[in-house]
Design a protein around this motif. Sequence first.
Motif, PDB file in Angstrom:
ATOM      1  N   CYS B 155      -3.791  -2.951  -7.115  1.00 14.58           N
ATOM      2  CA  CYS B 155      -3.348  -3.063  -5.719  1.00 14.58           C
ATOM      3  C   CYS B 155      -2.565  -1.828  -5.282  1.00 14.58           C
ATOM      4  O   CYS B 155      -2.745  -1.314  -4.178  1.00 14.58           O
ATOM      5  CB  CYS B 155      -2.502  -4.320  -5.576  1.00 14.58           C
ATOM      6  SG  CYS B 155      -2.099  -4.743  -3.876  1.00 14.58           S
ATOM      7  N   GLN B 157      -2.844   1.121  -5.984  1.00 14.06           N
ATOM      8  CA  GLN B 157      -3.615   2.311  -5.667  1.00 14.06           C
ATOM      9  C   GLN B 157      -3.941   2.388  -4.186  1.00 14.06           C
ATOM     10  O   GLN B 157      -4.408   3.414  -3.708  1.00 14.06           O
ATOM     11  CB  GLN B 157      -4.884   2.344  -6.511  1.00 14.06           C
ATOM     12  CG  GLN B 157      -4.540   2.527  -7.982  1.00 14.06           C
ATOM     13  CD  GLN B 157      -5.747   2.897  -8.787  1.00 14.06           C
ATOM     14  OE1 GLN B 157      -6.479   3.822  -8.439  1.00 14.06           O
ATOM     15  NE2 GLN B 157      -5.969   2.174  -9.865  1.00 14.06           N
ATOM     16  N   TYR B 158      -3.716   1.293  -3.471  1.00 16.15           N
ATOM     17  CA  TYR B 158      -3.968   1.298  -2.032  1.00 16.15           C
ATOM     18  C   TYR B 158      -2.688   1.493  -1.223  1.00 16.15           C
ATOM     19  O   TYR B 158      -2.704   1.373  -0.004  1.00 16.15           O
ATOM     20  CB  TYR B 158      -4.664  -0.005  -1.625  1.00 16.15           C
ATOM     21  CG  TYR B 158      -6.063  -0.079  -2.181  1.00 16.15           C
ATOM     22  CD1 TYR B 158      -7.148   0.388  -1.445  1.00 16.15           C
ATOM     23  CD2 TYR B 158      -6.308  -0.560  -3.466  1.00 16.15           C
ATOM     24  CE1 TYR B 158      -8.434   0.362  -1.967  1.00 16.15           C
ATOM     25  CE2 TYR B 158      -7.586  -0.594  -3.994  1.00 16.15           C
ATOM     26  CZ  TYR B 158      -8.640  -0.121  -3.239  1.00 16.15           C
ATOM     27  OH  TYR B 158      -9.903  -0.131  -3.754  1.00 16.15           O
ATOM     28  N   ASP B 161      -3.071   4.057   1.450  1.00 23.67           N
ATOM     29  CA  ASP B 161      -4.218   3.841   2.333  1.00 23.67           C
ATOM     30  C   ASP B 161      -3.975   2.786   3.400  1.00 23.67           C
ATOM     31  O   ASP B 161      -4.649   2.773   4.416  1.00 23.67           O
ATOM     32  CB  ASP B 161      -5.445   3.425   1.504  1.00 23.67           C
ATOM     33  CG  ASP B 161      -5.777   4.453   0.439  1.00 23.67           C
ATOM     34  OD1 ASP B 161      -5.787   5.643   0.778  1.00 23.67           O
ATOM     35  OD2 ASP B 161      -6.011   4.069  -0.718  1.00 23.67           O
ATOM     36  N   VAL B 162      -3.039   1.874   3.149  1.00 25.24           N
ATOM     37  CA  VAL B 162      -2.853   0.767   4.093  1.00 25.24           C
ATOM     38  C   VAL B 162      -2.012   1.180   5.306  1.00 25.24           C
ATOM     39  O   VAL B 162      -1.885   0.404   6.257  1.00 25.24           O
ATOM     40  CB  VAL B 162      -2.214  -0.472   3.421  1.00 25.24           C
ATOM     41  CG1 VAL B 162      -3.071  -0.948   2.247  1.00 25.24           C
ATOM     42  CG2 VAL B 162      -0.790  -0.193   2.951  1.00 25.24           C
ATOM     43  N   GLY B 163      -1.445   2.370   5.271  1.00 28.56           N
ATOM     44  CA  GLY B 163      -0.662   2.841   6.419  1.00 28.56           C
ATOM     45  C   GLY B 163       0.492   1.904   6.733  1.00 28.56           C
ATOM     46  O   GLY B 163       1.188   1.453   5.824  1.00 28.56           O
ATOM     47  N   PRO B 164       0.667   1.581   8.025  1.00 27.92           N
ATOM     48  CA  PRO B 164       1.844   0.785   8.417  1.00 27.92           C
ATOM     49  C   PRO B 164       1.832  -0.643   7.871  1.00 27.92           C
ATOM     50  O   PRO B 164       2.870  -1.316   7.912  1.00 27.92           O
ATOM     51  CB  PRO B 164       1.773   0.775   9.951  1.00 27.92           C
ATOM     52  CG  PRO B 164       0.376   1.150  10.299  1.00 27.92           C
ATOM     53  CD  PRO B 164      -0.138   1.997   9.183  1.00 27.92           C
ATOM     54  N   TRP B 165       0.684  -1.128   7.391  1.00 28.97           N
ATOM     55  CA  TRP B 165       0.648  -2.489   6.835  1.00 28.97           C
ATOM     56  C   TRP B 165       1.501  -2.623   5.587  1.00 28.97           C
ATOM     57  O   TRP B 165       1.747  -3.715   5.117  1.00 28.97           O
ATOM     58  CB  TRP B 165      -0.787  -2.915   6.515  1.00 28.97           C
ATOM     59  CG  TRP B 165      -1.469  -3.673   7.604  1.00 28.97           C
ATOM     60  CD1 TRP B 165      -1.236  -4.975   7.966  1.00 28.97           C
ATOM     61  CD2 TRP B 165      -2.523  -3.208   8.461  1.00 28.97           C
ATOM     62  NE1 TRP B 165      -2.069  -5.336   8.994  1.00 28.97           N
ATOM     63  CE2 TRP B 165      -2.873  -4.273   9.315  1.00 28.97           C
ATOM     64  CE3 TRP B 165      -3.192  -2.000   8.583  1.00 28.97           C
ATOM     65  CZ2 TRP B 165      -3.871  -4.175  10.283  1.00 28.97           C
ATOM     66  CZ3 TRP B 165      -4.190  -1.899   9.545  1.00 28.97           C
ATOM     67  CH2 TRP B 165      -4.521  -2.968  10.385  1.00 28.97           C
ATOM     68  N   GLU B 167       4.482  -2.572   5.052  1.00 27.74           N
ATOM     69  CA  GLU B 167       5.671  -3.430   5.174  1.00 27.74           C
ATOM     70  C   GLU B 167       5.340  -4.927   5.038  1.00 27.74           C
ATOM     71  O   GLU B 167       6.213  -5.735   4.766  1.00 27.74           O
ATOM     72  CB  GLU B 167       6.421  -3.161   6.480  1.00 27.74           C
ATOM     73  CG  GLU B 167       5.706  -3.621   7.734  1.00 27.74           C
ATOM     74  CD  GLU B 167       6.607  -3.515   8.985  1.00 27.74           C
ATOM     75  OE1 GLU B 167       7.282  -4.501   9.305  1.00 27.74           O
ATOM     76  OE2 GLU B 167       6.613  -2.446   9.630  1.00 27.74           O
ATOM     77  N   PHE B 168       4.066  -5.283   5.219  1.00 24.81           N
ATOM     78  CA  PHE B 168       3.671  -6.688   5.050  1.00 24.81           C
ATOM     79  C   PHE B 168       3.217  -6.977   3.630  1.00 24.81           C
ATOM     80  O   PHE B 168       2.810  -8.099   3.325  1.00 24.81           O
ATOM     81  CB  PHE B 168       2.521  -7.049   5.998  1.00 24.81           C
ATOM     82  CG  PHE B 168       2.887  -7.036   7.456  1.00 24.81           C
ATOM     83  CD1 PHE B 168       4.209  -7.102   7.860  1.00 24.81           C
ATOM     84  CD2 PHE B 168       1.883  -6.991   8.430  1.00 24.81           C
ATOM     85  CE1 PHE B 168       4.543  -7.099   9.213  1.00 24.81           C
ATOM     86  CE2 PHE B 168       2.212  -6.985   9.781  1.00 24.81           C
ATOM     87  CZ  PHE B 168       3.537  -7.037  10.163  1.00 24.81           C
ATOM     88  N   LEU B 169       3.207  -5.978   2.771  1.00 23.42           N
ATOM     89  CA  LEU B 169       2.676  -6.150   1.415  1.00 23.42           C
ATOM     90  C   LEU B 169       3.742  -5.775   0.395  1.00 23.42           C
ATOM     91  O   LEU B 169       3.719  -4.680  -0.167  1.00 23.42           O
ATOM     92  CB  LEU B 169       1.422  -5.274   1.227  1.00 23.42           C
ATOM     93  CG  LEU B 169       0.187  -5.698   2.055  1.00 23.42           C
ATOM     94  CD1 LEU B 169      -0.827  -4.563   2.156  1.00 23.42           C
ATOM     95  CD2 LEU B 169      -0.480  -6.929   1.428  1.00 23.42           C
ATOM     96  N   LEU B 172       3.432  -3.747  -2.911  1.00 19.14           N
ATOM     97  CA  LEU B 172       3.252  -2.299  -2.959  1.00 19.14           C
ATOM     98  C   LEU B 172       4.559  -1.545  -3.164  1.00 19.14           C
ATOM     99  O   LEU B 172       4.552  -0.368  -3.500  1.00 19.14           O
ATOM    100  CB  LEU B 172       2.559  -1.805  -1.681  1.00 19.14           C
ATOM    101  CG  LEU B 172       1.162  -2.347  -1.442  1.00 19.14           C
ATOM    102  CD1 LEU B 172       0.591  -1.792  -0.152  1.00 19.14           C
ATOM    103  CD2 LEU B 172       0.226  -2.039  -2.598  1.00 19.14           C
TER     104      LEU B 172
END
Lengths: 174, 174
Positions: B155, B157-158, B161-165, B167-169, B172
């Motif tokens: 996970c 590794q992304y 790549d997820v940019g502003p998302w 903060e919801f993950l 990470l």
Amino acid sequence: MDFDITETVNILGRTPGVLNELLKEAPEELIITNGGPDTWSPFDIIGHLIHGETTDWIPRTRMILNFGESRTFEPFDRFAQYEKSRDKTINELLEEFATLRRQSLDALKEMKVSTDQLSLRGTHPSLGSVTLRELLSTWVAHDLSHIAQAVRVMCRQYADDVGPWKEFLPILSR
Amino acid sequence: MDFDITETVNILGRTPGVLNELLKEAPEELIITNGGPDTWSPFDIIGHLIHGETTDWIPRTRMILNFGESRTFEPFDRFAQYEKSRDKTINELLEEFATLRRQSLDALKEMKVSTDQLSLRGTHPSLGSVTLRELLSTWVAHDLSHIAQAVRVMCRQYADDVGPWKEFLPILSR
């Protein structure tokens, strides 16, 4: 990772199989127990993933491709699964998720997203401007994050049973 | 959880399938990348699980049943996989693990451990006195903990790549 849409489809296609192996006909207690107030059980998580297939990933991809930043994504309901999964069994949810995921990936492949299109932008209701590349990467990270979450909540049910080994298993205290 | 040996076998039997679905023929980069210095890649984790099958769980169970606390378990080598997995492919490791796990569970079923025997004690080289129930519970928790670890490292590794998302993950940033 350098973003690669074939790879994205590869990883997203694995999730139903991983969850099936983990949860299908698993002991009831492991499936319905959550990790405390405001946390999700594996059962809740599958419901959440189902809701994402129908309302989030593909609809937002279409919205970026068709409308760019001019239309804001529908906010995602993080609690929809409590109502929608009620009266379903885990096996029904797993099958439903697998079917929806197959349909989502068929739809994604059908769109033949080009490398240029990955830089197209849409508007997220709270995050603002986001790219299609970020949306698709988030789809993968979101899957993996919820697989890890389901496994973690199952693992924690053994926190007391492991006795002194607890100190070697940081997952039980995090 | 109330400890139940049938349930233990049920959960332990799932791990090879979960890992196959997650990793078999997955993109190389996801399999061999770790999460930084002193962390393990999914490839390293499968090697670690293999080493556990041959040196840890069943040998320690036998030692408790045959010698109780009078003999101390062999210390577990947490780094053996670096040497042993070298020159193997992930698919070879996954197959090897699946075969060894099947053999371990056959051996466990063969022992027909009774409820009374679950309270028998052995001696761990650093933790001291432990019960068979704790050992078998730890086997399950250890599996789940390493599945979660493999998924987490994939996970991450992304993360960019997820940019502003991001903060919801929370996975990470942890």
